[in-house]
Design a protein around this motif. Structure first.
Motif, PDB file in Angstrom:
ATOM      1  N   GLU A  71      55.152  17.374  39.419  1.00 17.75           N
ATOM      2  CA  GLU A  71      55.435  18.237  40.562  1.00 17.75           C
ATOM      3  C   GLU A  71      54.703  17.694  41.788  1.00 17.75           C
ATOM      4  N   ARG A 103      55.604  28.690  42.524  1.00 16.46           N
ATOM      5  CA  ARG A 103      56.498  28.119  43.538  1.00 16.46           C
ATOM      6  C   ARG A 103      55.878  28.037  44.929  1.00 16.46           C
ATOM      7  N   ALA A 130      54.977  24.680  49.277  1.00 16.66           N
ATOM      8  CA  ALA A 130      56.051  24.847  48.299  1.00 16.66           C
ATOM      9  C   ALA A 130      55.794  23.872  47.152  1.00 16.66           C
ATOM     10  N   MET A 132      57.228  21.706  44.422  1.00 20.86           N
ATOM     11  CA  MET A 132      58.517  21.063  44.212  1.00 20.86           C
ATOM     12  C   MET A 132      58.615  20.487  42.793  1.00 20.86           C
TER      13      MET A 132
END
Length: 137
Positions: A71, A103, A130, A132
């Motif tokens: 991530e 998130r 954020a 991802m």
């Protein structure tokens, strides 16, 4: 903490700026920047863009210290208060996660003109990150 190292080693703008990773722990990151003429604006103080970049990237690294393998984080929003002009020999920034999430992560950064112990707080930012998913290969 391989993702954190990547944030500094593989980001051309951050390398060009001269920002260095000083310390990392889960939910926390510290960076420093030795000031040069290129970091200053027309009146001889540190450019607001330098302070904002340092605050944003350091908060991002603090957030990235809490995410899963593969991530990555992207800034979704940030607000910065420029509290005073900076222009000593170096800046030091401390980023801390306020609210981790799957998130969205909310973090803050404090940028000091000099060392955090003896310098003055020059800027404070709140950054929403954020989280991802891994990039498809």
């Amino acid at each position: 903490m391989g993702e954190i190292r990547r944030l500094f080693d593989r980001a051309p703008f951050i390398r060009d700026l001269g920002m260095e990773l000083a310390a990392i722990a889960p939910g926390r990151c510290e960076t420093r920047l030795v000031l040069a003429e290129r970091h200053l604006q027309q009146d001889g103080v540190v450019h607001a863009g330098v302070l904002a970049t340092m605050a944003d990237h350091t908060a991002g690294a603090a957030g990235a210290s809490l995410i899963g393998v593969g991530e990555y984080v992207l800034s979704a929003e940030f607000k910065i208060n420029l509290l005073r002009a900076a222009g000593q020999n170096r800046l030091h920034c401390i980023g801390t996660v306020l609210k981790p999430g799957r998130r969205l992560i909310v973090a803050e950064s404090e940028v000091f003109d000099g060392d955090p112990e003896s310098g003055r707080l020059a800027a404070k930012a709140t950054v929403t990150l954020a989280v991802m998913p891994p990039l498809a290969e």
